[in-house]
Design an enzyme around this catalytic site. Sequence first.
Site, PDB file in Angstrom:
ATOM      1  N   GLU A  35     -15.485   7.055 -19.699  1.00  0.00           N
ATOM      2  CA  GLU A  35     -14.805   8.275 -19.263  1.00  0.00           C
ATOM      3  C   GLU A  35     -15.798   9.410 -18.990  1.00  0.00           C
ATOM      4  OE1 GLU A  35     -11.962   8.318 -18.229  1.00  0.00           O
ATOM      5  OE2 GLU A  35     -10.960   6.614 -19.139  1.00  0.00           O
ATOM      6  N   CYS A 190      -2.596   5.992  -2.805  1.00  0.00           N
ATOM      7  CA  CYS A 190      -2.261   7.380  -2.483  1.00  0.00           C
ATOM      8  C   CYS A 190      -3.538   8.209  -2.519  1.00  0.00           C
ATOM      9  CB  CYS A 190      -1.233   7.897  -3.486  1.00  0.00           C
ATOM     10  SG  CYS A 190      -0.446   9.450  -3.017  1.00  0.00           S
ATOM     11  N   CYS A 197       0.531   4.399   2.853  1.00  0.00           N
ATOM     12  CA  CYS A 197       1.940   4.451   2.468  1.00  0.00           C
ATOM     13  C   CYS A 197       2.662   3.129   2.735  1.00  0.00           C
ATOM     14  CB  CYS A 197       2.637   5.579   3.221  1.00  0.00           C
ATOM     15  SG  CYS A 197       1.855   7.197   2.971  1.00  0.00           S
ATOM     16  N   CYS A 200       2.732   1.259  -0.434  1.00  0.00           N
ATOM     17  CA  CYS A 200       2.978   2.029  -1.653  1.00  0.00           C
ATOM     18  C   CYS A 200       4.318   1.662  -2.294  1.00  0.00           C
ATOM     19  CB  CYS A 200       2.976   3.526  -1.330  1.00  0.00           C
ATOM     20  SG  CYS A 200       3.348   4.554  -2.765  1.00  0.00           S
ATOM     21  N   CYS A 206       9.315   8.899  -2.033  1.00  0.00           N
ATOM     22  CA  CYS A 206       8.262   9.923  -1.946  1.00  0.00           C
ATOM     23  C   CYS A 206       8.766  11.151  -1.182  1.00  0.00           C
ATOM     24  CB  CYS A 206       7.029   9.353  -1.257  1.00  0.00           C
ATOM     25  SG  CYS A 206       5.700  10.568  -1.026  1.00  0.00           S
TER      26      CYS A 206
END
Length: 290
Positions: A35, A190, A197, A200, A206
């Site tokens: 991270e 995205c 899309c 997606c 959306c």
Amino acid sequence: MPDLAPPLIAWYRDNARELPWRAPGFGAWGVLVSEFMLQQTPVARVIPHLEAWLTRWPTPAALAAEPPAAAVHQWANLGYPRRALWLHRAAVEITERHGGEVPRDVDELLALTGIGDYTARAVAVFAYGDRHPVVDTNTRRVLARALDGRAQPGPPARTDLAAMDGLLPRADDEAAVMNAATMELGATVCVARTPRCEICPVSGVCAWRAAGFPDTGDRRRKQARYEGSDRQVRGVILRALRDAAPEPLLELQLAPDWPDPVQRDRALDSLIADGLVEAADGWARLPTGR
DNA sequence: GAAGCGTGGAT
DNA sequence: TATCCAAGCTT
């Protein structure tokens, strides 16, 4: 408001990338290091550095036992080298305050150097499986589009956490997958510039798509020009010190060809103030102290 | 809240 | 070629 969790979780089960930190038993220290490295640095660049880091320092105590210079040197060209310094400090704090075990509690994680809202919750969720909202830039973009009908998210805000919390399933394990799935969708489908899309899993609900992909403006902060910046000189100076390490260099040898000596001196002073460079008697080196 | 902070790949 | 963008944090 549509419930995004079921389609995102189902999509993630079939489409998640196999990444090192997602392997079973990767460990909280590995997740924490990953991270830190992933803060503003792309996955593809992180992976080889992460594996080298964990081979050299398999535990927080192993890293804490070395001088900060070792961390800054190992960080190499990952960028934002203050992260290396902060990760080293966090390792010292974990060793001194937590017996060498990466804490599980979000507030204890937040108290570590270099850990903020995102990283603290990412560790608590992805390493320990607890239920917290994890909000990064991918998450903010997905929610801005799917729920708010905007092309791009605004700048990070405290309200982001509550918004994501409201979308999480009750069960800890499902909430963890929802957090990961939302990030993954933003990272691979995205995406910022040219969203895909057609593949997606939530395109049907959306809000941005339903509105016809309007240009709603972009309130994100623009990055300052890099060419000729203090950041660039800092990079030149630190690269020279890494390449010379463990030997020091004369200050006069640092970015000697930089056209603006005043700017170069300012950059060196800021590196010293940050603790990334130690200077004495005209010599400079990576930080050996603390 | 805004500014400062690296590096390199993609478009 | 120039700009955009990347799993943010600290001050």
